[in-house]
Write an enzyme that holds these catalytic residues in place. Structure first.
Site, PDB file in Angstrom:
ATOM      1  N   ARG A 102     -26.963  -3.416  41.096  1.00 18.66           N
ATOM      2  CA  ARG A 102     -25.988  -4.494  41.318  1.00 18.66           C
ATOM      3  C   ARG A 102     -25.612  -4.461  42.782  1.00 18.66           C
ATOM      4  O   ARG A 102     -25.106  -3.459  43.278  1.00 18.66           O
ATOM      5  CB  ARG A 102     -24.747  -4.281  40.439  1.00 18.66           C
ATOM      6  CG  ARG A 102     -23.563  -5.116  40.891  1.00 18.66           C
ATOM      7  CD  ARG A 102     -22.435  -5.163  39.903  1.00 18.66           C
ATOM      8  NE  ARG A 102     -22.794  -5.959  38.755  1.00 18.66           N
ATOM      9  CZ  ARG A 102     -21.924  -6.411  37.851  1.00 18.66           C
ATOM     10  NH1 ARG A 102     -20.631  -6.132  37.985  1.00 18.66           N
ATOM     11  NH2 ARG A 102     -22.304  -7.125  36.826  1.00 18.66           N
ATOM     12  N   HIS A 129     -27.687 -13.590  38.060  1.00 23.03           N
ATOM     13  CA  HIS A 129     -27.185 -12.603  37.092  1.00 23.03           C
ATOM     14  C   HIS A 129     -28.028 -12.736  35.810  1.00 23.03           C
ATOM     15  O   HIS A 129     -27.539 -13.175  34.776  1.00 23.03           O
ATOM     16  CB  HIS A 129     -25.698 -12.858  36.816  1.00 23.03           C
ATOM     17  CG  HIS A 129     -24.977 -11.708  36.195  1.00 23.03           C
ATOM     18  ND1 HIS A 129     -25.594 -10.510  35.859  1.00 23.03           N
ATOM     19  CD2 HIS A 129     -23.668 -11.556  35.825  1.00 23.03           C
ATOM     20  CE1 HIS A 129     -24.700  -9.693  35.328  1.00 23.03           C
ATOM     21  NE2 HIS A 129     -23.534 -10.294  35.288  1.00 23.03           N
ATOM     22  N   GLN A 132     -26.953 -11.154  32.315  1.00 19.99           N
ATOM     23  CA  GLN A 132     -25.869 -11.884  31.667  1.00 19.99           C
ATOM     24  C   GLN A 132     -26.409 -13.134  30.978  1.00 19.99           C
ATOM     25  O   GLN A 132     -26.022 -13.457  29.849  1.00 19.99           O
ATOM     26  CB  GLN A 132     -24.807 -12.279  32.704  1.00 19.99           C
ATOM     27  CG  GLN A 132     -23.647 -13.054  32.119  1.00 19.99           C
ATOM     28  CD  GLN A 132     -22.798 -12.198  31.191  1.00 19.99           C
ATOM     29  OE1 GLN A 132     -22.355 -11.129  31.566  1.00 19.99           O
ATOM     30  NE2 GLN A 132     -22.557 -12.671  29.964  1.00 19.99           N
ATOM     31  N   ASP A 219     -17.024 -19.644  34.820  1.00 21.41           N
ATOM     32  CA  ASP A 219     -16.992 -18.325  35.457  1.00 21.41           C
ATOM     33  C   ASP A 219     -15.905 -18.379  36.526  1.00 21.41           C
ATOM     34  O   ASP A 219     -15.416 -19.464  36.872  1.00 21.41           O
ATOM     35  CB  ASP A 219     -18.384 -18.025  36.065  1.00 21.41           C
ATOM     36  CG  ASP A 219     -18.493 -16.623  36.660  1.00 21.41           C
ATOM     37  OD1 ASP A 219     -17.657 -15.748  36.321  1.00 21.41           O
ATOM     38  OD2 ASP A 219     -19.414 -16.390  37.480  1.00 21.41           O
ATOM     39  N   CYS A 259     -18.638 -15.109  31.022  1.00 22.60           N
ATOM     40  CA  CYS A 259     -19.295 -13.802  31.195  1.00 22.60           C
ATOM     41  C   CYS A 259     -18.298 -12.668  31.384  1.00 22.60           C
ATOM     42  O   CYS A 259     -18.645 -11.515  31.205  1.00 22.60           O
ATOM     43  CB  CYS A 259     -20.276 -13.864  32.361  1.00 22.60           C
ATOM     44  SG  CYS A 259     -19.503 -14.067  33.973  1.00 22.60           S
ATOM     45  N   ARG A 287     -24.639  -8.238  25.704  1.00 18.87           N
ATOM     46  CA  ARG A 287     -25.195  -7.646  26.920  1.00 18.87           C
ATOM     47  C   ARG A 287     -26.006  -6.403  26.565  1.00 18.87           C
ATOM     48  O   ARG A 287     -27.110  -6.192  27.048  1.00 18.87           O
ATOM     49  CB  ARG A 287     -24.071  -7.256  27.900  1.00 18.87           C
ATOM     50  CG  ARG A 287     -23.361  -8.399  28.588  1.00 18.87           C
ATOM     51  CD  ARG A 287     -24.247  -9.145  29.546  1.00 18.87           C
ATOM     52  NE  ARG A 287     -24.808  -8.289  30.585  1.00 18.87           N
ATOM     53  CZ  ARG A 287     -24.184  -7.953  31.713  1.00 18.87           C
ATOM     54  NH1 ARG A 287     -22.984  -8.428  31.979  1.00 18.87           N
ATOM     55  NH2 ARG A 287     -24.770  -7.176  32.624  1.00 18.87           N
TER      56      ARG A 287
HETATM   57  N1  NVA Z   1     -19.771 -14.682  39.443  1.00 13.61           N
HETATM   58  C1  NVA Z   1     -19.130 -13.426  39.150  1.00 13.61           C
HETATM   59  C2  NVA Z   1     -19.715 -12.815  37.909  1.00 13.61           C
HETATM   60  C3  NVA Z   1     -19.075 -11.525  37.502  1.00 13.61           C
HETATM   61  C4  NVA Z   1     -19.746 -10.879  36.328  1.00 13.61           C
HETATM   62  C5  NVA Z   1     -19.276 -12.488  40.337  1.00 13.61           C
HETATM   63  O1  NVA Z   1     -20.352 -12.454  40.941  1.00 13.61           O
HETATM   64  O2  NVA Z   1     -18.319 -11.793  40.653  1.00 13.61           O
HETATM   65  N1   CP Z   2     -20.110  -9.915  33.094  1.00 16.78           N
HETATM   66  C1   CP Z   2     -20.299  -8.810  33.843  1.00 16.78           C
HETATM   67  O1   CP Z   2     -21.331  -8.621  34.481  1.00 16.78           O
HETATM   68  O2   CP Z   2     -19.278  -7.913  33.786  1.00 16.78           O
HETATM   69  P1   CP Z   2     -19.086  -6.629  34.723  1.00 16.78           P
HETATM   70  O3   CP Z   2     -18.830  -7.140  36.115  1.00 16.78           O
HETATM   71  O4   CP Z   2     -17.888  -5.937  34.145  1.00 16.78           O
HETATM   72  O5   CP Z   2     -20.310  -5.784  34.670  1.00 16.78           O
END
Ligand code: NVA
Ligand code: CP
Length: 300
Positions: A102, A129, A132, A219, A259, A287
């Site tokens: 990540r 993502h 997800q 989101d 998500c 997930r």
């Molecule tokens: N769009 C959000 C998704 C979090 C799971 C982010 O990138 O923070």
């Molecule tokens: N939806 C998601 O990816 O959650 P986290 O940021 O908690 O991993």
């Protein structure tokens, strides 16, 4: 398929195969049926951003599959002191069977895959993502029975979730309408790819997107790394909240996905969130099942 770096790495059949396996693994988990397909395998998980779901669901997934997951905070790796990704990739390939990462830039994920020799899974970048969205697709099929004749509406920021959803939904033959404020549209290469699909619509009208939708998805307005823009964004995203009034435009039995983490009172109201809590927390649970299927597909 060697890696999962972005949704376009998968064709429709590969998506369906993973979702079918995910359903099977979910059944096995619920019925205490051993599914240790990755006995003795080790997954490294590099995190340059915070996580609740991704970290825990991958960790438990590897445990259930008979393997082992290593949490690697990038702050503690030599990456944080400038060791190049090319070298990190080659070192990790000598120890591990797979890497989940990540991070911010998609290029880092692509470079890990390019220079390493083991499967790489994108656990979220600024661009995509995919894990997800695989869980979202699994959840849509679970609640709607099939993907046939479904319309998805994505309301909000044209971010990583929007990019991955557009590709995933169109590959499976669903319609997807995306409503974002101007200047917050999805990535230009994703729009370029999607523009020839008659099932795709991009608009700045949430009502137009939500019309007759079977699935509404939203989101956060400020993603990780955009914290400084949060206030400006709150202002620019006015009118893009998923609330009762917007939902009235969708089909009667429409479901709402998120998500998570969610910001109640911003992109979604408390009321709509709680009315859809069962769907949203099933989505979070999925997930783990979807990622097990991805792990088995790539690492076995
Ligand atoms: N769009 C959000 C998704 C979090 C799971 C982010 O990138 O923070
Ligand atoms: N939806 C998601 O990816 O959650 P986290 O940021 O908690 O991993």
């Amino acid at each position: 398929m060697k890696h999962l770096l972005k949704m376009s790495d998968l064709n429709a059949q590969e998506i369906i195969d993973i979702l079918n396996l995910a359903d099977q693994l979910k059944y096995q988990k619920k019925n205490n049926i051993l599914h240790n397909h990755l006995q003795g395998k080790t997954l490294g998980m590099i995190f340059q951003k915070a996580s609740t779901r991704t970290r825990i669901s991958f960790e438990v997934a590897m445990y259930d599959l008979g393997g082992y997951a290593l949490f690697l905070s990038s702050n503690d790796l030599q990456i944080s002191r400038g060791e190049p990704i090319q070298d990190t990739a080659r070192v990790l390939s000598r120890y591990l069977d797979g890497i989940m990462i990540r991070t911010f830039a998609q290029k880092e994920v692509e470079d890990l895959a390019k220079y390493g020799t083991i499967p790489v899974i994108n656990g979220l970048t600024d661009y995509e993502h995919p894990c997800q969205v695989m869980a979202d697709l699994m959840t849509i099929r679970e609640f709607k029975g099939s993907f046939k004749n479904l319309k998805v509406a994505y309301i909000g920021d044209g971010n990583n979730m929007a990019n991955s959803l557009i590709i995933g939904c169109l590959k499976l033959g669903m319609s997807i309408s995306v409503a974002t404020p101007k200047k917050y549209e999805p990535a230009s290469d994703v729009l370029e790819w999607a523009k020839d699909f008659k099932e795709f619509l991009l608009t700045d009208s949430p009502v137009e997107a939500a019309k007759n939708a079977d699935v509404l998805i939203t989101d956060v307005w400020a993603s990780m790394g955009q914290e400084k823009e949060a206030e400006i964004r709150k202002n620019n995203f006015k009118g893009f909240q998923v609330n009762k009034e917007l939902l009235a435009n969708a089909n009667k039995d429409a479901i709402v996905l998120h998500c998570l983490p969610a910001h109640r009172g911003e992109e979604i109201t408390e009321e709509v969130f709680e009315e859809n809590a069962n769907v949203i927390f099933t989505e979070a649970e999925n997930r783990m099942h979807a990622q097990k299927a991805i792990l088995v597909t790539l690492l076995k």
